[in-house]
Design a protein around this motif. Structure first.
Motif, mmCIF file in Angstrom:
data_model
loop_
_atom_site.group_PDB
_atom_site.id
_atom_site.type_symbol
_atom_site.label_atom_id
_atom_site.label_comp_id
_atom_site.label_asym_id
_atom_site.label_seq_id
_atom_site.Cartn_x
_atom_site.Cartn_y
_atom_site.Cartn_z
ATOM 1 N N THR A 179 0.899 -1.162 0.057
ATOM 2 C CA THR A 179 0.059 -0.108 0.133
ATOM 3 C C THR A 179 0.662 1.243 0.003
ATOM 4 O O THR A 179 0.448 2.209 -0.648
ATOM 5 C CB THR A 179 -0.795 -0.036 1.287
ATOM 6 N N ARG A 180 1.864 1.331 0.818
ATOM 7 C CA ARG A 180 2.807 2.396 0.657
ATOM 8 C C ARG A 180 3.736 2.611 -0.577
ATOM 9 O O ARG A 180 4.023 3.624 -1.005
ATOM 10 C CB ARG A 180 3.730 2.346 2.230
ATOM 11 N N LYS A 207 1.753 11.616 -10.209
ATOM 12 C CA LYS A 207 0.803 12.723 -10.372
ATOM 13 C C LYS A 207 1.665 14.000 -10.482
ATOM 14 O O LYS A 207 1.163 15.051 -11.234
ATOM 15 C CB LYS A 207 0.071 12.720 -9.144
ATOM 16 N N LYS A 263 2.244 6.689 -6.997
ATOM 17 C CA LYS A 263 0.912 7.756 -7.475
ATOM 18 C C LYS A 263 1.605 8.933 -6.982
ATOM 19 O O LYS A 263 1.228 9.845 -8.095
ATOM 20 C CB LYS A 263 -0.248 7.252 -6.786
ATOM 21 N N CYS A 264 2.233 9.300 -5.976
ATOM 22 C CA CYS A 264 2.468 10.662 -5.820
ATOM 23 C C CYS A 264 3.735 10.979 -6.818
ATOM 24 O O CYS A 264 3.618 12.212 -7.276
ATOM 25 C CB CYS A 264 3.394 10.619 -4.475
ATOM 26 N N ALA A 319 1.482 4.110 -2.839
ATOM 27 C CA ALA A 319 1.111 5.583 -2.676
ATOM 28 C C ALA A 319 2.139 6.451 -3.378
ATOM 29 O O ALA A 319 2.217 7.321 -3.640
ATOM 30 C CB ALA A 319 0.951 5.716 -1.206
ATOM 31 N N VAL A 320 3.393 5.913 -3.058
ATOM 32 C CA VAL A 320 4.770 6.524 -3.420
ATOM 33 C C VAL A 320 4.627 6.574 -5.027
ATOM 34 O O VAL A 320 5.074 7.753 -5.742
ATOM 35 C CB VAL A 320 6.084 5.949 -3.177
#
Length: 565
Positions: free
Chosen positions: A98-99, A109, A105-106, A102-103
């Motif tokens: 999950t982490r 984006k 995606k960051c 998230a990285v």
């Protein structure tokens, strides 16, 4: 590790079914005749079942089965520790993944690079991806434990390699591309293309699809970014082939295209070999629409290059920024003199953004001139000192330059407002046509009364900074009159103000009107196409005339395509 990540419920059902079969039907010390031998006596089967239910072996096995069910519910079986270990390991890997997602995606984006020179966690010059992972590990216990296991070489599969990053990006792109199903359901769509070089000096073309989303209760027009396409050749044929290959890979029919929108480059809008012409050859219903904001940008570009004085004006504005940005010392001098706005560099592509530079100079002319004189006195660079002094004593001390500031501010302000409105997601074609008509009306009115109002504003600025309210006079040249010329037929000489109005102001405004009427013709054509015929029969001759003019401008004739009603 992936093989151990199994669900607890499936394991429990497997253990329960196995034990029940063994306890009930495979008991080694069973003395029940029904459990040991088969029975074909269906007439007396009920009696044998009642006898079996009362047997000691059946009751013992039934009691064992109930006890097993109770232990499974209370999680008190012999596999309890194994279940806890699998559960904890599953939760830990879910937290790690999950982490990591998230990285990814960051970074995606914010359009940041993932990898650098190396992929070593212990190296100080690590890439952005590993840097963010390490930063999360400073505060998050799950990622901190994961990094400890990696550095201690206690685990081999850590899911931080570049292959995992690419796999996650690919899976995310597949999730994003689910919008293709919406486009297929809508059937008809429009394509929008634009090319730009990236940081690695490779040409990339963006593919954007626009359709009507019919999957919702409230029908809405949606615009989706699909992907970047690597382009090796920017010719019209190469770009068209890339578009066809991309649509074919997405499973979209090129015959379902009903609109195409590009910029005004020749390889895109070319009437002979452009992308829009090649697409129209295959699909005549793919109506071409040039970018409205880019068209306005080209209008300003043509206006700024219409005469020498306009080129000199924007050259002086850029030179002011260059003088102050030459060193930190010069920039600090500028900041000490200014209160609000700082100077902006002129963008070579977005001409409407020049308003920021013009606005900063016009509102602080006196302070900028003071800063230029300080730079000329304090700098050791002879060339920089000369440029700063010339700007302060020539351009910023000239009433003609101040008048140019006011004129260009009025023009850029109105064009920039319309350009930003055209880029709005909620913009409708009728509103766009209305705003373009209002912009044309502004220039028509500005041609008549704008020069006088600009002079009044320039005089107010000049009086505040002590600049003479005069235009530079040119030496009048005299020509020898020939023997056969009639006396007193020479043109009356113009004043400096009249020459400025004729050869500067009127040239800029007239070019703006000509370009707006020519480039805004396309929006008017589309607006007429959207009108109901029962409300526009009286406008039919005008519509046909405008449509014929548009088709002539873009090189599309009725002989080349068969348009269906």
């Amino acid at each position: 590790m992936r093989d151990l990540l199994v669900e607890k419920a499936q394991l429990e059902r497997l253990i329960l079914s196995t034990l029940m079969m063994n306890l009930i039907f495979k008991t080694l010390q069973s003395r029940s005749q029904l459990a040991e031998e088969e029975s074909r006596d269906w007439k007396h089967l009920s009696e044998k079942l009642r006898e079996h239910e009362k047997s000691r072996e059946h009751l013992a096995n039934l009691r064992s089965m109930v006890e097993l069910q109770v232990r499974l519910r209370k999680n008190e079986t012999i596999e309890k520790e194994l279940h806890e270990q699998i559960k904890n390991e599953t939760q830990r890997w879910r937290g790690v993944l999950t982490r990591i997602i998230a990285v990814v995606k960051c970074l995606a984006k914010n359009i940041l690079s993932f990898r650098g020179k190396n992929e070593n966690l212990e190296d100080n010059s690590k890439d952005n991806f590993l840097g963010l992972i390490e930063m999360i590990g400073e505060f998050d216990p799950i990622m901190q434990e994961h990094l400890r296991l990696i550095k201690g070489k206690e685990i081999h599969h850590h899911y931080l390699s570049h292959k995992i990053q690419n796999e996650l990006i690919t899976n995310m792109s597949l999730k994003v591309k689910n919008v293709i199903e919406k486009i297929k359901k809508a059937k008809y769509y429009s394509v929008i293309l634009d090319c730009t070089p990236d940081a690695s000096h490779k040409e990339q073309m963006t593919l954007i699809l626009r359709c009507v989303d019919v999957s919702r209760i409230l029908v809405k027009i949606e615009e989706y970014f699909i992907e970047f396409l690597n382009v090796e050749n920017t010719s019209g044929l190469s770009l068209f082939n890339e578009l066809c290959a991309a649509l074919d890979s997405l499973g979209l029919e090129i015959n379902n295209i009903r609109g195409q929108g590009y910029d005004n480059c020749s390889n895109m809008r070319g009437r002979h070999q452009g992308v829009q012409k090649r697409l129209l050859d295959i699909n005549p219903r793919a109506f071409y629409m040039p970018c409205g904001s880019h068209s306005l940008n080209l209008v300003i570009c043509d206006m700024a290059n219409s005469c020498v004085k306009e080129k000199s004006f924007f050259g002086a504005c850029q030179c002011m920024y260059t003088v102050f940005s030459n060193s930190t010392k010069c920039w600090s001098i500028l900041l000490d003199c200014l209160d609000n706005l700082t100077l902006k560099s002129l963008c070579t592509t977005r001409w409407e953004s020049h308003i920021e530079s013009v606005k900063a100079i016009m509102s602080q002319v006196g302070k900028i001139r003071e800063a230029l004189l300080k730079v000329a006195d304090l700098t050791d660079d002879a060339r920089l000192s000369r440029d700063a002094r010339l700007l302060a004593t020539h351009e910023l001390s000239s009433f003609e330059f101040l008048l140019s500031l006011v004129i260009w501010y009025d023009i850029l302000y109105n064009i920039n407002s319309v350009s930003k409105s055209l880029q709005s997601e909620t913009m409708h074609i009728d509103v766009a046509v209305k705003q373009l008509k209002e912009l044309v009306s502004f220039f028509e009115n500005y041609r008549e009364v704008g020069f006088a109002s600009a002079i009044n504003s320039a005089k107010e600025i000049a009086s505040n900074i002590g600049v003479d309210l005069v235009f530079p006079e040119r030496r009048q040249t005299s020509r020898k009159r020939q023997f056969d010329e009639i006396a007193n037929t020479e043109r009356e000489p113009q004043t400096a103000e009249e020459r400025f109005r004729t050869y500067y102001f009127l040239v800029v405004v007239d070019i703006a009107l000509l370009e707006l009427r020519t480039r805004g013709l396309m929006l008017i054509v589309i607006h007429l196409l959207t009108l109901r015929w029962n409300q526009s029969l009286l406008m039919l001759p005008l519509f046909l005339a405008v449509l014929a003019a548009y088709l002539y401008c873009y090189g599309i004739s009725g002989d080349d395509h068969n348009y269906e009603a």
